[in-house]
Scaffold this motif. Structure first.
Motif, PDB file in Angstrom:
ATOM      1  N   THR A  47       0.832  -1.208   0.000  1.00 42.86           N
ATOM      2  CA  THR A  47       0.000   0.000   0.000  1.00 42.86           C
ATOM      3  C   THR A  47       0.861   1.250   0.000  1.00 42.86           C
ATOM      4  OG1 THR A  47      -1.745  -1.172   1.207  1.00 42.86           O
ATOM      5  CG2 THR A  47      -1.829   1.228   1.217  1.00 42.86           C
ATOM      6  N   SER A  48       1.989   1.216   0.704  1.00 49.11           N
ATOM      7  CA  SER A  48       2.906   2.360   0.722  1.00 49.11           C
ATOM      8  C   SER A  48       3.432   2.665  -0.673  1.00 49.11           C
ATOM      9  CB  SER A  48       4.072   2.083   1.671  1.00 49.11           C
ATOM     10  OG  SER A  48       3.624   1.894   2.991  1.00 49.11           O
ATOM     11  N   VAL A  49       3.756   1.616  -1.425  1.00 45.64           N
ATOM     12  CA  VAL A  49       4.258   1.817  -2.787  1.00 45.64           C
ATOM     13  C   VAL A  49       3.184   2.442  -3.668  1.00 45.64           C
ATOM     14  CG1 VAL A  49       5.044   0.644  -4.871  1.00 45.64           C
ATOM     15  CG2 VAL A  49       5.982  -0.007  -2.657  1.00 45.64           C
ATOM     16  N   VAL A  50       1.966   1.926  -3.589  1.00 44.97           N
ATOM     17  CA  VAL A  50       0.876   2.478  -4.403  1.00 44.97           C
ATOM     18  C   VAL A  50       0.601   3.927  -4.015  1.00 44.97           C
ATOM     19  CG1 VAL A  50      -1.587   2.299  -4.931  1.00 44.97           C
ATOM     20  CG2 VAL A  50      -0.170   0.242  -4.861  1.00 44.97           C
ATOM     21  N   ALA A  51       0.604   4.222  -2.725  1.00 41.73           N
ATOM     22  CA  ALA A  51       0.400   5.600  -2.273  1.00 41.73           C
ATOM     23  C   ALA A  51       1.506   6.511  -2.790  1.00 41.73           C
ATOM     24  CB  ALA A  51       0.343   5.646  -0.752  1.00 41.73           C
ATOM     25  N   THR A  52       2.728   6.009  -2.807  1.00 39.63           N
ATOM     26  CA  THR A  52       3.853   6.790  -3.324  1.00 39.63           C
ATOM     27  C   THR A  52       3.685   7.069  -4.813  1.00 39.63           C
ATOM     28  OG1 THR A  52       5.354   5.870  -1.660  1.00 39.63           O
ATOM     29  CG2 THR A  52       6.357   6.826  -3.616  1.00 39.63           C
ATOM     30  N   LEU A  53       3.241   6.065  -5.567  1.00 40.52           N
ATOM     31  CA  LEU A  53       2.977   6.276  -6.996  1.00 40.52           C
ATOM     32  C   LEU A  53       1.859   7.298  -7.195  1.00 40.52           C
ATOM     33  CD1 LEU A  53       3.150   2.622  -8.414  1.00 40.52           C
ATOM     34  CD2 LEU A  53       4.842   4.448  -8.681  1.00 40.52           C
TER      35      LEU A  53
ATOM     36  N   PRO B 279     -10.775  10.475   3.970  1.00 41.56           N
ATOM     37  CA  PRO B 279     -10.467  11.795   3.413  1.00 41.56           C
ATOM     38  C   PRO B 279      -9.026  12.216   3.672  1.00 41.56           C
ATOM     39  CG  PRO B 279     -12.605  11.827   4.504  1.00 41.56           C
ATOM     40  CD  PRO B 279     -11.979  10.504   4.822  1.00 41.56           C
ATOM     41  N   ARG B 280      -8.488  11.836   4.834  1.00 37.04           N
ATOM     42  CA  ARG B 280      -7.113  12.217   5.153  1.00 37.04           C
ATOM     43  C   ARG B 280      -6.123  11.570   4.193  1.00 37.04           C
ATOM     44  NH1 ARG B 280      -3.890  10.767  10.719  1.00 37.04           N
ATOM     45  NH2 ARG B 280      -4.185   8.684   9.852  1.00 37.04           N
ATOM     46  N   ALA B 281      -6.316  10.291   3.906  1.00 34.68           N
ATOM     47  CA  ALA B 281      -5.412   9.594   2.992  1.00 34.68           C
ATOM     48  C   ALA B 281      -5.489  10.186   1.591  1.00 34.68           C
ATOM     49  CB  ALA B 281      -5.750   8.106   2.959  1.00 34.68           C
ATOM     50  N   LEU B 282      -6.704  10.444   1.126  1.00 35.44           N
ATOM     51  CA  LEU B 282      -6.874  10.999  -0.212  1.00 35.44           C
ATOM     52  C   LEU B 282      -6.313  12.411  -0.295  1.00 35.44           C
ATOM     53  CD1 LEU B 282      -8.014  10.517  -3.010  1.00 35.44           C
ATOM     54  CD2 LEU B 282     -10.239  11.334  -2.205  1.00 35.44           C
TER      55      LEU B 282
ATOM     56  N   GLU C 179      -3.113  -5.961  -6.065  1.00 40.54           N
ATOM     57  CA  GLU C 179      -4.159  -5.944  -5.036  1.00 40.54           C
ATOM     58  C   GLU C 179      -3.708  -5.190  -3.783  1.00 40.54           C
ATOM     59  OE1 GLU C 179      -5.265 -10.025  -4.411  1.00 40.54           O
ATOM     60  OE2 GLU C 179      -6.359 -10.142  -6.298  1.00 40.54           O
ATOM     61  N   ARG C 180      -3.175  -4.017  -3.999  1.00 41.82           N
ATOM     62  CA  ARG C 180      -2.744  -3.140  -2.918  1.00 41.82           C
ATOM     63  C   ARG C 180      -3.205  -1.714  -3.221  1.00 41.82           C
ATOM     64  NH1 ARG C 180      -1.448  -7.556  -1.525  1.00 41.82           N
ATOM     65  NH2 ARG C 180       0.349  -8.211  -0.279  1.00 41.82           N
ATOM     66  N   GLY C 181      -3.869  -1.074  -2.277  1.00 43.83           N
ATOM     67  CA  GLY C 181      -4.257   0.326  -2.432  1.00 43.83           C
ATOM     68  C   GLY C 181      -5.144   0.615  -3.627  1.00 43.83           C
ATOM     69  N   VAL C 182      -6.023  -0.309  -3.988  1.00 39.45           N
ATOM     70  CA  VAL C 182      -6.840  -0.163  -5.202  1.00 39.45           C
ATOM     71  C   VAL C 182      -7.767   1.050  -5.113  1.00 39.45           C
ATOM     72  CG1 VAL C 182      -8.598  -1.249  -6.647  1.00 39.45           C
ATOM     73  CG2 VAL C 182      -6.727  -2.628  -5.715  1.00 39.45           C
ATOM     74  N   LEU C 183      -8.503   1.173  -4.018  1.00 38.64           N
ATOM     75  CA  LEU C 183      -9.437   2.292  -3.875  1.00 38.64           C
ATOM     76  C   LEU C 183      -8.704   3.626  -3.788  1.00 38.64           C
ATOM     77  CD1 LEU C 183     -12.075   0.814  -1.388  1.00 38.64           C
ATOM     78  CD2 LEU C 183     -12.242   1.056  -3.872  1.00 38.64           C
ATOM     79  N   LEU C 184      -7.561   3.635  -3.130  1.00 40.16           N
ATOM     80  CA  LEU C 184      -6.772   4.859  -3.034  1.00 40.16           C
ATOM     81  C   LEU C 184      -6.310   5.304  -4.417  1.00 40.16           C
ATOM     82  CD1 LEU C 184      -5.340   7.030  -1.370  1.00 40.16           C
ATOM     83  CD2 LEU C 184      -3.388   5.457  -1.144  1.00 40.16           C
ATOM     84  N   ALA C 185      -5.822   4.363  -5.214  1.00 42.67           N
ATOM     85  CA  ALA C 185      -5.368   4.698  -6.565  1.00 42.67           C
ATOM     86  C   ALA C 185      -6.513   5.234  -7.411  1.00 42.67           C
ATOM     87  CB  ALA C 185      -4.740   3.468  -7.226  1.00 42.67           C
ATOM     88  N   ARG C 186      -7.648   4.549  -7.358  1.00 43.85           N
ATOM     89  CA  ARG C 186      -8.806   4.975  -8.150  1.00 43.85           C
ATOM     90  C   ARG C 186      -9.229   6.391  -7.793  1.00 43.85           C
ATOM     91  NH1 ARG C 186     -14.520   2.566  -6.681  1.00 43.85           N
ATOM     92  NH2 ARG C 186     -14.082   4.029  -4.984  1.00 43.85           N
TER      93      ARG C 186
END
Length: 306
Positions: A92-98, A221-224, A277-284
């Motif tokens: 999830t950290s990697v996806v958030a970084t991307l 909301p904080r993550a986004l 299958e990591r951070g899917v909703l965050l990426a979207r």
């Protein structure tokens, strides 16, 4: 600034036409995928070769590359620190970084560089930074944390050089560095095919906006807000500061570096998130929100720097 706004207007109209085609059922998601893949594997590489063969490699690979890299490092590094503090898992950290640093250089960067800035070569520093550094590192980490077996060194090293945009960029820069001109029998079809790259990407992007999933529940909301702020504010500001005060950029080069660093999160981040299958909703949601924010941010940057 008028020319820049006209360029953005042209881009917006073509994107709207893509959305209209999707709304009328003329182009569906399968058609959108065909347009995107044709542009990615054929038209965009052809465009990059024909544009870069007449460019100045020292201009493309010097100051702008340093400033672009600085924006990526600051934004991605900040997200990595935040992810560690919040104790996110590695994937999830990697996806958030991307989400916070991987710009939409393909679907939007090339059209904006070509039409709004007048030179498609200006997007090359962003493409190279992502395709040669950010993407291979991210995918390697995701492979390690999600696969029972470590990826081979050959697989890691081959990732960047198997990307058609990377191959085309290096090919065009090699032609420019050696002052080599392609024979007309080669150049003419490349130029013809390259001419479809920008409209195909923009139409496909419009289709994706119309038919793609909208944000839903599941992301705080904080993550986004964190990843979107890093992407749309921190990254372009860092690129601007390093570009202006670190490597002495000015004029079109400084404007281009800042504007292209403020592009929204790339759609293929969602593809990566789905694949691992990591951070899917965050990426979207990050792609959707940053895309909405990109227009006012681009107008603001244009008003200040154009």
């Amino acid at each position: 600034m008028g020319g820049v706004l006209e360029g953005f207007g042209t881009i917006a109209i073509v994107i709207a036409l893509g959305a209209l085609l999707a709304d009328r059922g003329i182009v569906d998601l399968a058609g959108q995928r065909s347009l995107s893949l044709t542009s990615f594997y054929l038209a965009s590489p052809a465009l990059l070769v024909t544009v870069l063969e007449d460019s100045d490699p020292s201009r493309v690979l010097s100051g702008p590359l340093v400033a672009t890299a600085a924006g990526v490092v600051v934004s991605a590094g900040s997200m990595a620190v935040i992810a560690r503090v919040r104790r996110l898992d590695a994937g999830t950290s990697v996806v958030a970084t991307l989400c916070s640093a991987y710009v939409n250089a393909g679907n939007l960067g090339i059209p904006i560089a070509a039409y709004a800035l007048g030179d498609a070569a200006l997007v090359v520093p962003a493409l190279l930074m992502q395709l040669l550094v950010l993407q291979p590192l991210a995918l390697t980490v995701l492979d390690v944390v999600t696969s029972p077996r470590r990826p081979s060194l050959l697989k890691i090293l081959s990732r960047p050089v198997t990307n058609p945009l990377t191959i085309a960029s290096f090919g065009g820069l090699l032609l420019a560095a050696t002052d080599t001109e392609l024979p007309q029998v080669v150049h003419a079809p490349l130029a013809l095919v390259g001419g479809m790259a920008v409209p195909a990407m923009l139409i496909a992007y419009g289709v994706a906006l119309r038919l793609g999933p909208l944000p839903g529940r599941g992301v705080t909301p904080r993550a986004l807000a964190t990843v979107t702020s890093l992407k749309m504010v921190v990254q372009p500001v860092a690129a601007y500061l390093v570009g202006r005060f670190g490597v002495g950029l000015g004029g079109t080069d400084l404007f281009a570096v800042t504007l292209l660093s403020a592009l929204p999160t790339a759609q293929n981040v969602f593809v990566v998130a789905m694949r691992y299958e990591r951070g899917v909703l965050l990426a979207r949601d990050a792609i959707f929100v940053s895309t909405l924010a990109s227009a006012p941010v681009a107008i603001g940057i244009s008003a200040l720097l154009a």
